[in-house]
Design an enzyme around this catalytic site. Structure first.
Site, PDB file in Angstrom:
ATOM      1  N   ASN A 148       0.799  -1.227   0.000  1.00 30.73           N
ATOM      2  CA  ASN A 148       0.000   0.000   0.000  1.00 30.73           C
ATOM      3  C   ASN A 148       0.834   1.281   0.000  1.00 30.73           C
ATOM      4  OD1 ASN A 148       0.772  -0.603   2.622  1.00 30.73           O
ATOM      5  ND2 ASN A 148      -1.114   0.144   3.552  1.00 30.73           N
ATOM      6  N   ARG A 156      10.906   4.044   5.527  1.00 31.25           N
ATOM      7  CA  ARG A 156      10.650   4.130   6.964  1.00 31.25           C
ATOM      8  C   ARG A 156      11.407   3.049   7.737  1.00 31.25           C
ATOM      9  NH1 ARG A 156       4.513   4.547   9.159  1.00 31.25           N
ATOM     10  NH2 ARG A 156       4.525   2.282   9.110  1.00 31.25           N
ATOM     11  N   LYS A 171      12.462  -7.238   1.504  1.00 29.61           N
ATOM     12  CA  LYS A 171      11.534  -8.064   0.728  1.00 29.61           C
ATOM     13  C   LYS A 171      10.284  -7.220   0.465  1.00 29.61           C
ATOM     14  CE  LYS A 171       8.882 -11.177  -1.015  1.00 29.61           C
ATOM     15  NZ  LYS A 171       7.766 -10.235  -1.252  1.00 29.61           N
ATOM     16  N   PRO A 172      10.197  -6.593  -0.737  1.00 33.60           N
ATOM     17  CA  PRO A 172       9.019  -5.780  -1.038  1.00 33.60           C
ATOM     18  C   PRO A 172       7.838  -6.662  -1.433  1.00 33.60           C
ATOM     19  CG  PRO A 172      10.495  -5.789  -2.922  1.00 33.60           C
ATOM     20  CD  PRO A 172      11.170  -6.601  -1.842  1.00 33.60           C
ATOM     21  N   ALA A 173       6.634  -6.118  -1.323  1.00 38.22           N
ATOM     22  CA  ALA A 173       5.432  -6.853  -1.713  1.00 38.22           C
ATOM     23  C   ALA A 173       5.485  -7.195  -3.196  1.00 38.22           C
ATOM     24  CB  ALA A 173       4.194  -6.020  -1.408  1.00 38.22           C
ATOM     25  N   GLU A 247       4.425  -3.617  12.618  1.00 40.78           N
ATOM     26  CA  GLU A 247       3.351  -2.641  12.425  1.00 40.78           C
ATOM     27  C   GLU A 247       2.247  -3.383  11.691  1.00 40.78           C
ATOM     28  OE1 GLU A 247       0.705  -0.631  11.070  1.00 40.78           O
ATOM     29  OE2 GLU A 247       2.099   0.032   9.523  1.00 40.78           O
ATOM     30  N   ARG A 275      -7.245   9.010   2.188  1.00 36.39           N
ATOM     31  CA  ARG A 275      -5.810   8.971   1.902  1.00 36.39           C
ATOM     32  C   ARG A 275      -5.442   7.563   1.477  1.00 36.39           C
ATOM     33  NH1 ARG A 275      -1.139   8.592   5.754  1.00 36.39           N
ATOM     34  NH2 ARG A 275       0.689   9.443   4.695  1.00 36.39           N
TER      35      ARG A 275
END
Length: 474
Positions: A148, A156, A171-173, A247, A275
């Protein structure tokens, strides 16, 4: 797409397999991306271990200057990253530009924090020995990011890890790996050493991450995503007693108190709800409005939601892009159908448009019952579910009646009263007369099933450090 391979040890590697990334606005293939396997993970861990030895030994100011340069470079290229975010994630142009700006800011904030890992020297009251406390890099960190916020969730985590002196494997989505891959040449230019940051897109996420979490060199796992997946990662992390930074999910309540300013409440609710198209763990999920304001509030919110233009986010006039994939869109549609079947009233939206694209219109539901599925779970879409209350304590009880505790929003013109309400809410963050709480300078995180640890603020860097105490006499 320029960067679609694995990024390991400062080099681009093809990988044994590949997978497609889909443009959610057109349902067309955007790029074919390399899929990492166990051997690739081992290579990335080896590279990060080598690079970290030098990086951790550098002066804090040296690490700070590299991060500062990364902020400067990304700020110069915000439009490029915003466009890439829109292509792979779907969010409208203004929203994507906002994310890119927010993502870059983590480099600047942690450039400043890198030189502030303050320790302490004091006397032990009983023995008279000196107590020396310092913070040291924890070790290699595995960073698992969601789809997202393909830029911001990566920066971050990466920025505080580098500020602390750690090497990382990201490891990105699988839905949105392109933005993080595109960031790597920028980090090289900023001066990040070869091998310190590695990016492993993969369709075998579970096996890949579990393997890395059982490598003794890994000391931190930072994950943003669903509570269900977070629980699984915590079980894996327990085997090596890793530092977890989690998180996780949210079910954010909005409390519009009787004395709230209507315009402030509407503006704040729109921001908290829309948002990122509602595809955020911080998105307003349950909207509790005092019964004296409910009719006017619902009418004004419906008017604002209905006025939003839906379409391909690459069109500058579009306010609302597509959801990220068909499953997310279909789940949102099911939430609306369930609420209507249980007695909710449809004020606007509520109809899936003809394709292509995973679009769902901004929707307002009133009179939503407590039994509706959308009240119990994250909607993750552009649906505002309104409920009413007469008693303030009852509204607080209902707001707290969830396993989640990430963020809540309160609107009131009585500051003392509002602060009392905020303190009764069992949430890690509260937006008071604001629909936005995310800030690189603030500790982001939740209570209960919404996670462990904090990202951002001074606390964000300490998640990647260990505290060492030396007892000494001199």
């Amino acid at each position: 797409m320029d960067y679609t391979d694995l990024y390991i040890d400062g080099e681009w590697r093809k990988g044994a397999e590949r997978f497609d990334v889909i443009n959610p606005a057109t349902e067309e293939v955007l790029a074919s991306v390399a899929s990492a396997d166990i051997a690739d993970a081992d290579a990335a861990l080896d590279a990060a271990e080598r690079a970290m030895a030098d990086w951790a030994a550098r002066k804090p100011r040296e690490r700070s200057e590299v991060l500062r340069r990364a902020w400067e470079l990304m700020t110069e290229r915000l439009d490029h990253f915003a466009h890439l975010i829109t292509l792979e994630n779907g969010k409208a142009g203004a929203d994507a530009k906002g994310e890119a700006t927010y993502a870059a800011e983590f480099f600047r904030w942690f450039a400043e924090e890198a030189v502030r890992a303050d320790g302490m020297i004091t006397h032990a009251p009983a023995s008279g020995a000196r107590i020396v406390v310092q913070h040291k890099p924890a070790g290699l960190a595995v960073l698992v990011t969601p789809w997202n916020y393909p830029a911001a969730m990566g920066t971050r985590k990466t920025a505080p890890a580098l500020a602390a002196g750690c090497g990382v494997i990201i490891k990105p989505a699988s839905e949105t790996p392109l933005t993080m891959l595109a960031l790597m040449p920028l980090l090289e230019e900023a001066g990040v050493p070869k091998g310190l940051v590695n990016v492993l897109p993969s369709k075998k996420t579970g096996a890949l991450v579990d393997h890395m979490l059982h490598d003794p060199r890994v000391r931190v796992v930072s994950f943003t995503g669903s509570t269900g997946v977070g629980r699984k990662l915590l079980k894996s992390a327990a085997d090596q007693v890793l530092k977890p930074a989690m998180e996780l999910g949210g079910n954010a309540p909005v409390l519009v108190l009787k004395d709230a300013d209507m315009n402030t409440a509407i503006d704040g609710t729109m921001l908290a709800k829309m948002r990122n198209l509602g595809e955020a763990c911080t998105a307003a999920n349950r909207i509790y409005v005092h019964e004296d304001l409910a009719e006017a509030f619902t009418a004004k919110l419906s008017q604002r939601m209905s006025a939003l233009k839906v379409g391909d986010g690459t069109d500058p006039s579009v306010d609302v892009g597509p959801l990220v994939n068909a499953d997310t869109r279909d789940k949102v549609a099911e939430f609306v159908s369930d609420a209507l079947a249980k007695g909710a009233k449809l004020e606007c939206g509520g109809t899936v448009p003809n394709g292509p694209g995973y679009f769902y219109p901004p929707t307002v539901l009133s009179n939503v019952p407590e039994t509706a599925d959308c009240v119990q779970d994250e909607i993750f879409g552009p649906v505002a579910a309104i409920q009413t209350f007469a008693d303030e304590e009852d509204a607080i009880r209902r707001a707290n009646n969830t396993e989640y505790g990430l963020v809540a929003y309160v609107f009131s013109d009585d500051f003392k009263r509002a602060m009392q309400v905020c303190e009764k809410l069992d949430y890690g963050m509260v937006g008071l007369n604001r629909g936005l709480v995310s800030d690189p300078a603030a500790p982001f995180g939740g209570t209960k099933q919404s996670g462990l640890g904090r990202e951002g603020g001074h606390e964000g860097m300490l998640e990647f450090m260990e505290t060492q105490y030396i007892s000494a006499e001199w």
